[in-house]
Design a protein around this motif. Structure first.
Motif, PDB file in Angstrom:
ATOM      1  N   ILE A 161       1.023  -1.394   0.327  1.00 24.07           N
ATOM      2  CA  ILE A 161       0.318  -0.185  -0.166  1.00 24.07           C
ATOM      3  C   ILE A 161       0.341   1.178  -0.119  1.00 24.07           C
ATOM      4  CG2 ILE A 161      -1.663   1.328   1.526  1.00 24.07           C
ATOM      5  CD1 ILE A 161      -2.911  -1.022   2.254  1.00 24.07           C
ATOM      6  N   LYS A 162       1.761   0.903   0.956  1.00 27.79           N
ATOM      7  CA  LYS A 162       2.897   2.337   0.582  1.00 27.79           C
ATOM      8  C   LYS A 162       3.652   2.615  -0.391  1.00 27.79           C
ATOM      9  CE  LYS A 162       4.107   2.008   5.863  1.00 27.79           C
ATOM     10  NZ  LYS A 162       5.033   1.369   7.017  1.00 27.79           N
ATOM     11  N   GLU A 163       3.702   1.461  -0.372  1.00 27.97           N
ATOM     12  CA  GLU A 163       4.672   1.859  -2.168  1.00 27.97           C
ATOM     13  C   GLU A 163       3.206   2.071  -3.872  1.00 27.97           C
ATOM     14  OE1 GLU A 163       6.252  -2.193  -3.565  1.00 27.97           O
ATOM     15  OE2 GLU A 163       7.662  -2.117  -1.913  1.00 27.97           O
ATOM     16  N   LEU A 164       2.051   2.018  -3.467  1.00 21.87           N
ATOM     17  CA  LEU A 164       0.749   2.376  -4.396  1.00 21.87           C
ATOM     18  C   LEU A 164       1.308   3.458  -4.591  1.00 21.87           C
ATOM     19  CD1 LEU A 164      -0.865   1.271  -6.469  1.00 21.87           C
ATOM     20  CD2 LEU A 164      -2.747   0.936  -4.597  1.00 21.87           C
ATOM     21  N   PHE A 165       0.497   4.526  -2.855  1.00 23.20           N
ATOM     22  CA  PHE A 165       0.513   4.898  -1.830  1.00 23.20           C
ATOM     23  C   PHE A 165       1.806   6.365  -3.120  1.00 23.20           C
ATOM     24  CE2 PHE A 165       1.137   9.202   0.068  1.00 23.20           C
ATOM     25  CZ  PHE A 165      -0.116   9.813   0.648  1.00 23.20           C
ATOM     26  N   ALA A 166       3.499   5.996  -2.559  1.00 23.41           N
ATOM     27  CA  ALA A 166       4.362   6.735  -3.371  1.00 23.41           C
ATOM     28  C   ALA A 166       4.228   6.630  -4.818  1.00 23.41           C
ATOM     29  CB  ALA A 166       5.053   5.708  -3.167  1.00 23.41           C
ATOM     30  N   GLN A 167       3.587   5.754  -5.257  1.00 24.72           N
ATOM     31  CA  GLN A 167       3.964   6.029  -7.373  1.00 24.72           C
ATOM     32  C   GLN A 167       2.494   7.433  -7.321  1.00 24.72           C
ATOM     33  OE1 GLN A 167       2.099   2.094  -8.375  1.00 24.72           O
ATOM     34  NE2 GLN A 167       2.038   2.822 -10.778  1.00 24.72           N
ATOM     35  N   TYR A 168       1.127   7.106  -6.826  1.00 24.33           N
ATOM     36  CA  TYR A 168       0.975   8.355  -7.181  1.00 24.33           C
ATOM     37  C   TYR A 168       1.083   9.589  -6.153  1.00 24.33           C
ATOM     38  CZ  TYR A 168      -1.500   4.516  -9.899  1.00 24.33           C
ATOM     39  OH  TYR A 168      -1.870   3.360 -10.242  1.00 24.33           O
ATOM     40  N   SER A 203       5.304  13.824  -3.703  1.00 27.78           N
ATOM     41  CA  SER A 203       6.195  13.132  -2.794  1.00 27.78           C
ATOM     42  C   SER A 203       5.915  14.400  -1.538  1.00 27.78           C
ATOM     43  CB  SER A 203       7.310  13.123  -3.088  1.00 27.78           C
ATOM     44  OG  SER A 203       8.004  12.184  -4.225  1.00 27.78           O
ATOM     45  N   ASP A 204       4.526  14.778  -1.652  1.00 33.93           N
ATOM     46  CA  ASP A 204       4.918  15.762  -0.242  1.00 33.93           C
ATOM     47  C   ASP A 204       3.694  14.906   0.637  1.00 33.93           C
ATOM     48  OD1 ASP A 204       1.608  15.431  -1.214  1.00 33.93           O
ATOM     49  OD2 ASP A 204       1.661  17.210  -1.713  1.00 33.93           O
ATOM     50  N   GLY A 205       4.103  13.268   0.659  1.00 34.83           N
ATOM     51  CA  GLY A 205       2.870  12.923   1.839  1.00 34.83           C
ATOM     52  C   GLY A 205       1.521  12.597   1.557  1.00 34.83           C
ATOM     53  N   SER A 206       1.066  13.641   0.755  1.00 41.43           N
ATOM     54  CA  SER A 206      -0.214  13.326   0.804  1.00 41.43           C
ATOM     55  C   SER A 206      -1.345  12.791  -1.313  1.00 41.43           C
ATOM     56  CB  SER A 206      -1.315  14.665   0.970  1.00 41.43           C
ATOM     57  OG  SER A 206      -0.560  15.505   0.432  1.00 41.43           O
ATOM     58  N   ILE A 207      -1.709  12.773  -0.802  1.00 40.09           N
ATOM     59  CA  ILE A 207      -2.213  12.974  -2.545  1.00 40.09           C
ATOM     60  C   ILE A 207      -3.517  14.087  -2.589  1.00 40.09           C
ATOM     61  CG2 ILE A 207      -3.683  11.287  -4.021  1.00 40.09           C
ATOM     62  CD1 ILE A 207      -2.424   9.177  -2.714  1.00 40.09           C
ATOM     63  N   ASP A 208      -3.357  14.542  -3.289  1.00 43.03           N
ATOM     64  CA  ASP A 208      -4.249  15.722  -4.038  1.00 43.03           C
ATOM     65  C   ASP A 208      -4.909  15.543  -5.138  1.00 43.03           C
ATOM     66  OD1 ASP A 208      -2.680  16.521  -6.229  1.00 43.03           O
ATOM     67  OD2 ASP A 208      -1.474  17.727  -5.607  1.00 43.03           O
ATOM     68  N   LEU A 209      -6.445  16.034  -5.415  1.00 46.44           N
ATOM     69  CA  LEU A 209      -7.102  15.375  -6.015  1.00 46.44           C
ATOM     70  C   LEU A 209      -6.598  14.894  -7.962  1.00 46.44           C
ATOM     71  CD1 LEU A 209     -10.010  15.441  -6.775  1.00 46.44           C
ATOM     72  CD2 LEU A 209     -10.351  17.847  -7.124  1.00 46.44           C
ATOM     73  N   PRO A 210      -6.220  16.041  -8.317  1.00 44.42           N
ATOM     74  CA  PRO A 210      -4.993  15.585  -9.579  1.00 44.42           C
ATOM     75  C   PRO A 210      -4.881  14.012  -9.142  1.00 44.42           C
ATOM     76  CG  PRO A 210      -4.916  17.710  -8.922  1.00 44.42           C
ATOM     77  CD  PRO A 210      -5.680  17.435  -8.216  1.00 44.42           C
ATOM     78  N   GLU A 211      -3.575  13.893  -8.403  1.00 44.19           N
ATOM     79  CA  GLU A 211      -2.744  13.017  -8.589  1.00 44.19           C
ATOM     80  C   GLU A 211      -4.459  11.816  -7.955  1.00 44.19           C
ATOM     81  OE1 GLU A 211       1.160  14.895  -6.593  1.00 44.19           O
ATOM     82  OE2 GLU A 211      -0.629  14.303  -4.586  1.00 44.19           O
ATOM     83  N   PHE A 212      -4.866  12.027  -7.179  1.00 49.79           N
ATOM     84  CA  PHE A 212      -6.287  11.413  -6.341  1.00 49.79           C
ATOM     85  C   PHE A 212      -7.171  10.379  -7.438  1.00 49.79           C
ATOM     86  CE2 PHE A 212     -10.661  10.436  -5.270  1.00 49.79           C
ATOM     87  CZ  PHE A 212     -10.424   9.212  -4.525  1.00 49.79           C
ATOM     88  N   MET A 213      -7.486  11.304  -8.868  1.00 56.82           N
ATOM     89  CA  MET A 213      -8.328  11.168  -9.984  1.00 56.82           C
ATOM     90  C   MET A 213      -7.669  10.708 -10.636  1.00 56.82           C
ATOM     91  SD  MET A 213     -10.350  14.893 -10.572  1.00 56.82           S
ATOM     92  CE  MET A 213      -9.845  13.999 -12.316  1.00 56.82           C
ATOM     93  N   ASP A 214      -5.848  10.613 -11.184  1.00 57.74           N
ATOM     94  CA  ASP A 214      -4.833   9.544 -12.223  1.00 57.74           C
ATOM     95  C   ASP A 214      -5.249   7.776 -11.612  1.00 57.74           C
ATOM     96  OD1 ASP A 214      -4.045  12.401 -13.710  1.00 57.74           O
ATOM     97  OD2 ASP A 214      -2.459  12.447 -12.915  1.00 57.74           O
ATOM     98  N   MET A 215      -4.955   8.837 -10.057  1.00 61.44           N
ATOM     99  CA  MET A 215      -4.529   6.796  -9.689  1.00 61.44           C
ATOM    100  C   MET A 215      -6.112   6.226  -9.553  1.00 61.44           C
ATOM    101  SD  MET A 215      -4.465   5.842  -5.146  1.00 61.44           S
ATOM    102  CE  MET A 215      -6.139   6.190  -4.782  1.00 61.44           C
ATOM    103  N   MET A 216      -7.338   6.906  -9.330  1.00 69.79           N
ATOM    104  CA  MET A 216      -8.984   6.275  -9.339  1.00 69.79           C
ATOM    105  C   MET A 216      -9.303   5.787 -11.519  1.00 69.79           C
ATOM    106  SD  MET A 216     -10.735   6.236  -7.021  1.00 69.79           S
ATOM    107  CE  MET A 216     -11.886   6.259  -7.101  1.00 69.79           C
TER     108      MET A 216
END
Length: 140
Positions: A97-104, A108-121
């Motif tokens: 899960i940590k690796e997947l989080f880092a991928q999106y 590398s700010d330790g959070s996933i913003d909306l554009p990153e979240f949309m790309d991930m989804m």
């Protein structure tokens, strides 16, 4: 079996109260289960006894009944984080899960913003799709 309907339909003098009460009771039971406070038959040996489950549901229902309608709705629909105990039951690979989080988390700010979240989804294939009627309006 004869379907007699909802209790509120049998005596309509307090129909709104009965419907509200049964809705709150259902939500209190659901939330208790979501919080990992279900009975042993559903949650394993760490689960509650039937009596403990009933007490927890009663406590939660009492809180819902004392809240204002808007506050109760907001609290009942707020996202719930599964307990660590529940997550352990699913044998989750936290390193993966940590690796997947880092991928999106591309910046590398330790959070996933909306554009990153949309790309991930989208990349994971779990993004909600627009209905055909919404697409036609957007394309016009």
């Amino acid at each position: 079996v004869v379907d007699k309907g909802h209790a509120a339909d049998l005596d309509s003098s307090n129909k709104a109260f009965v419907y509200n009460y049964t809705d709150l009771l259902r939500q209190a039971m659901h939330r208790t289960m979501v919080y990992g406070q279900g009975t042993r038959d559903l949650c394993g040996p760490d689960g509650f006894t039937t009596e403990q489950f009933i007490e927890k549901v009663a406590w939660r229902l009492d809180r819902y009944l004392k809240m204002g309608a808007e506050e109760a709705e907001e609290r009942r629909t707020a996202p719930v984080r599964p307990s660590r105990k529940l997550r352990r039951n699913y044998d989750v690979d936290e390193e993966a899960i940590k690796e997947l989080f880092a991928q999106y988390d591309v910046n590398s700010d330790g959070s996933i913003d909306l554009p990153e979240f949309m790309d991930m989804m989208i990349k994971l294939g779990v993004a909600p799709l627009k209905h055909a009627s919404e697409k036609k309006v957007e394309d016009a």
